[in-house]
Design a protein around this motif. Structure first.
Motif, PDB file in Angstrom:
ATOM      1  N   ARG A 194       9.377  -2.432 -23.892  1.00 18.12           N
ATOM      2  CA  ARG A 194       8.385  -1.517 -23.265  1.00 18.12           C
ATOM      3  C   ARG A 194       8.055  -1.944 -21.822  1.00 18.12           C
ATOM      4  O   ARG A 194       7.055  -1.651 -21.307  1.00 18.12           O
ATOM      5  CB  ARG A 194       7.314  -1.073 -24.066  1.00 18.12           C
ATOM      6  N   LEU A 195       9.142  -2.669 -21.051  1.00 20.44           N
ATOM      7  CA  LEU A 195       8.753  -3.234 -19.912  1.00 20.44           C
ATOM      8  C   LEU A 195       8.855  -2.140 -18.847  1.00 20.44           C
ATOM      9  O   LEU A 195       8.381  -2.090 -17.743  1.00 20.44           O
ATOM     10  CB  LEU A 195       9.521  -4.533 -19.514  1.00 20.44           C
ATOM     11  N   GLY A 196       9.943  -1.199 -19.196  1.00 21.81           N
ATOM     12  CA  GLY A 196       9.890  -0.183 -18.280  1.00 21.81           C
ATOM     13  C   GLY A 196       8.637   0.723 -17.933  1.00 21.81           C
ATOM     14  O   GLY A 196       8.338   1.026 -17.050  1.00 21.81           O
ATOM     15  N   ARG A 197       8.234   0.985 -19.144  1.00 28.29           N
ATOM     16  CA  ARG A 197       6.768   1.738 -19.338  1.00 28.29           C
ATOM     17  C   ARG A 197       5.780   0.859 -18.413  1.00 28.29           C
ATOM     18  O   ARG A 197       4.685   1.521 -17.909  1.00 28.29           O
ATOM     19  CB  ARG A 197       6.490   2.087 -20.600  1.00 28.29           C
ATOM     20  N   ALA A 198       5.638  -0.466 -18.687  1.00 28.55           N
ATOM     21  CA  ALA A 198       4.916  -1.224 -17.898  1.00 28.55           C
ATOM     22  C   ALA A 198       5.060  -1.179 -16.345  1.00 28.55           C
ATOM     23  O   ALA A 198       3.898  -1.060 -15.640  1.00 28.55           O
ATOM     24  CB  ALA A 198       4.952  -2.655 -18.435  1.00 28.55           C
ATOM     25  N   LEU A 199       6.019  -1.260 -16.073  1.00 27.48           N
ATOM     26  CA  LEU A 199       6.500  -1.224 -14.586  1.00 27.48           C
ATOM     27  C   LEU A 199       6.165   0.213 -14.012  1.00 27.48           C
ATOM     28  O   LEU A 199       5.757   0.280 -12.846  1.00 27.48           O
ATOM     29  CB  LEU A 199       7.909  -1.360 -14.429  1.00 27.48           C
ATOM     30  N   LEU A 200       6.439   1.192 -14.625  1.00 30.53           N
ATOM     31  CA  LEU A 200       6.201   2.582 -14.309  1.00 30.53           C
ATOM     32  C   LEU A 200       4.479   2.546 -14.101  1.00 30.53           C
ATOM     33  O   LEU A 200       3.977   3.146 -13.203  1.00 30.53           O
ATOM     34  CB  LEU A 200       6.409   3.667 -15.362  1.00 30.53           C
ATOM     35  N   ALA A 201       3.742   2.164 -14.952  1.00 27.68           N
ATOM     36  CA  ALA A 201       2.335   2.307 -15.077  1.00 27.68           C
ATOM     37  C   ALA A 201       1.679   1.376 -13.831  1.00 27.68           C
ATOM     38  O   ALA A 201       0.767   1.672 -13.007  1.00 27.68           O
ATOM     39  CB  ALA A 201       1.624   1.712 -16.180  1.00 27.68           C
ATOM     40  N   LEU A 202       2.363   0.218 -13.715  1.00 27.42           N
ATOM     41  CA  LEU A 202       1.849  -0.828 -12.525  1.00 27.42           C
ATOM     42  C   LEU A 202       2.262  -0.350 -11.110  1.00 27.42           C
ATOM     43  O   LEU A 202       1.620  -0.411 -10.248  1.00 27.42           O
ATOM     44  CB  LEU A 202       2.676  -2.033 -12.641  1.00 27.42           C
ATOM     45  N   ALA A 203       3.237   0.682 -11.113  1.00 27.50           N
ATOM     46  CA  ALA A 203       3.869   0.926  -9.737  1.00 27.50           C
ATOM     47  C   ALA A 203       2.959   2.261  -9.649  1.00 27.50           C
ATOM     48  O   ALA A 203       2.357   2.625  -8.305  1.00 27.50           O
ATOM     49  CB  ALA A 203       5.109   1.785  -9.908  1.00 27.50           C
ATOM     50  N   ALA A 204       2.383   3.270 -10.545  1.00 29.03           N
ATOM     51  CA  ALA A 204       1.505   4.115 -10.520  1.00 29.03           C
ATOM     52  C   ALA A 204       0.230   3.590  -9.894  1.00 29.03           C
ATOM     53  O   ALA A 204      -0.508   3.973  -9.114  1.00 29.03           O
ATOM     54  CB  ALA A 204       1.284   4.913 -11.802  1.00 29.03           C
ATOM     55  N   ALA A 205      -0.207   2.390 -10.417  1.00 32.29           N
ATOM     56  CA  ALA A 205      -1.475   1.908  -9.957  1.00 32.29           C
ATOM     57  C   ALA A 205      -1.464   1.347  -8.463  1.00 32.29           C
ATOM     58  O   ALA A 205      -2.447   1.454  -7.786  1.00 32.29           O
ATOM     59  CB  ALA A 205      -1.867   0.627 -10.972  1.00 32.29           C
ATOM     60  N   GLU A 206      -0.391   0.879  -7.951  1.00 30.37           N
ATOM     61  CA  GLU A 206      -0.075   0.493  -6.613  1.00 30.37           C
ATOM     62  C   GLU A 206      -0.250   1.741  -5.870  1.00 30.37           C
ATOM     63  O   GLU A 206      -0.662   1.831  -4.706  1.00 30.37           O
ATOM     64  CB  GLU A 206       1.309  -0.032  -6.500  1.00 30.37           C
ATOM     65  N   ALA A 207       0.405   2.939  -6.163  1.00 26.10           N
ATOM     66  CA  ALA A 207       0.445   4.060  -5.561  1.00 26.10           C
ATOM     67  C   ALA A 207      -0.875   4.603  -5.526  1.00 26.10           C
ATOM     68  O   ALA A 207      -1.535   5.073  -4.356  1.00 26.10           O
ATOM     69  CB  ALA A 207       1.333   5.242  -6.021  1.00 26.10           C
ATOM     70  N   ALA A 208      -2.039   4.496  -6.718  1.00 29.06           N
ATOM     71  CA  ALA A 208      -3.140   5.017  -6.634  1.00 29.06           C
ATOM     72  C   ALA A 208      -4.223   4.230  -5.819  1.00 29.06           C
ATOM     73  O   ALA A 208      -5.352   4.640  -5.245  1.00 29.06           O
ATOM     74  CB  ALA A 208      -3.641   4.708  -8.125  1.00 29.06           C
ATOM     75  N   ALA A 209      -3.581   2.891  -5.366  1.00 33.32           N
ATOM     76  CA  ALA A 209      -4.350   2.011  -4.262  1.00 33.32           C
ATOM     77  C   ALA A 209      -4.651   2.753  -2.772  1.00 33.32           C
ATOM     78  O   ALA A 209      -5.331   2.329  -2.140  1.00 33.32           O
ATOM     79  CB  ALA A 209      -4.000   0.500  -4.392  1.00 33.32           C
ATOM     80  N   HIS A 210      -3.770   3.993  -2.806  1.00 33.87           N
ATOM     81  CA  HIS A 210      -3.634   4.404  -1.359  1.00 33.87           C
ATOM     82  C   HIS A 210      -4.294   5.855  -1.676  1.00 33.87           C
ATOM     83  O   HIS A 210      -3.724   6.674  -2.315  1.00 33.87           O
ATOM     84  CB  HIS A 210      -2.136   4.605  -0.992  1.00 33.87           C
ATOM     85  N   PRO A 211      -5.456   6.244  -1.206  1.00 37.74           N
ATOM     86  CA  PRO A 211      -6.163   7.264  -1.594  1.00 37.74           C
ATOM     87  C   PRO A 211      -5.575   8.720  -1.271  1.00 37.74           C
ATOM     88  O   PRO A 211      -5.621   9.898  -1.936  1.00 37.74           O
ATOM     89  CB  PRO A 211      -7.603   7.191  -0.739  1.00 37.74           C
TER      90      PRO A 211
END
Length: 287
Positions: free
Chosen positions: A227-244
């Protein structure tokens, strides 16, 4: 009448681009510019053709631009018959391979492309979700760490072992890789185990569109099934969410990429569009 595009045609071609934007089923690969000055600049290094009606009004647009081992087709875009416009563009290609991209639902463009000898290669499906929704699942899996940079050689190695369909990146020099990740709109989310890179997600931020594009997501074959793909997807979304200014995340998968398509669906992304890639290659079979 089919003729080369002139600078004074830019407003009318721009109107055609806006006409395309108004309906998803009209989409083809086309200039990014939605401003007359920018459009003129984009067209300077292309072979651009327009179709005109009896009173001289612009009714169609088609262009060729350098791409990979040949050319990329912009269009055919317009009102009425697209066949002659497309035929003139093919003549200007001088035998080079031509890639074309059309929305799956753009039946008029697809019929014209196939009549002109273009062969469908694959369909790319696009998926989207709110970054806030995806970021809620963000966590680093036990036993792994994250980073946001990777040396060019290590990036190239992970890239090569993770996915054989991205051959274009393997041709990049170290300087080109470094320049890519030095861009303000590019982010890398790297997953490591024991200090060794095992997967990455790559983002391009588009503040104007309030969107982050997940351009690549890769997991080393030896690390799959965890499930590393799903983890990376969520972590990438968190990086994107850091930009309002970023609200949505968009991902893509070719029709043969079953694992990626399943990942996006299970993670809650919704299918939003499909694009068919075409190729006309008169060099096939040559010695």
């Amino acid at each position: 009448m089919i003729r080369p595009m002139q600078a004074t045609d830019a407003p009318d071609v721009l109107a055609l681009l806006h006409w395309m934007d108004d309906a998803p089923e009209r989409e083809v690969f086309a200039p990014d510019a939605r401003d007359v000055t920018e459009l003129r600049g984009e067209c300077e290094d292309r072979v651009c053709l327009v179709a005109t009606g009896e009173d001289g009004e612009i009714r169609g647009y088609c262009a060729l631009a350098p791409f990979r081992d040949g050319l990329a087709l912009e269009g055919p875009l317009g009102l009425g018959d697209l066949h002659l416009l497309l035929a003139r563009a093919v003549e200007r290609a001088e035998g080079l391979p031509i890639y074309a991209f059309s929305a799956r639902d753009n039946l008029a463009a697809r019929e014209a492309l196939e009549a002109a000898g273009f062969t469908p290669m694959h369909t790319t499906d696009f998926y989207a979700a709110r970054v806030a929704q995806l970021a809620r699942a963000a966590r680093v899996p036990d036993g792994y760490t994250t980073a946001d940079t990777l040396a060019p050689g290590a990036y190239r190695t992970l890239y090569r072992t993770s996915e054989d369909g991205w051959a274009g990146r393997l041709e990049w020099t170290d300087a080109e890789i470094q320049a890519h990740f030095a861009r303000d709109d590019v982010r890398l989310v790297l997953l490591l185990r024991g200090g060794q890179p095992v997967g990455f997600a790559e983002l391009e931020l588009n503040a104007e569109a309030a969107r982050a594009d997940l351009t690549y997501l890769a997991v080393h074959p030896a690390e799959r099934g965890q499930r590393l793909g799903r983890a990376l997807l969520a972590l990438a979304a968190a990086e994107a969410a850091a930009h309002p200014e970023i609200r949505d995340l968009r991902a893509r998968a070719h029709d043969h990429a079953r694992a990626a398509r399943a990942l996006y669906t299970h993670a809650g992304l919704t299918h939003c569009r499909s694009v068919v890639t075409y190729l006309r290659d008169d060099t096939e079979g040559e010695a």
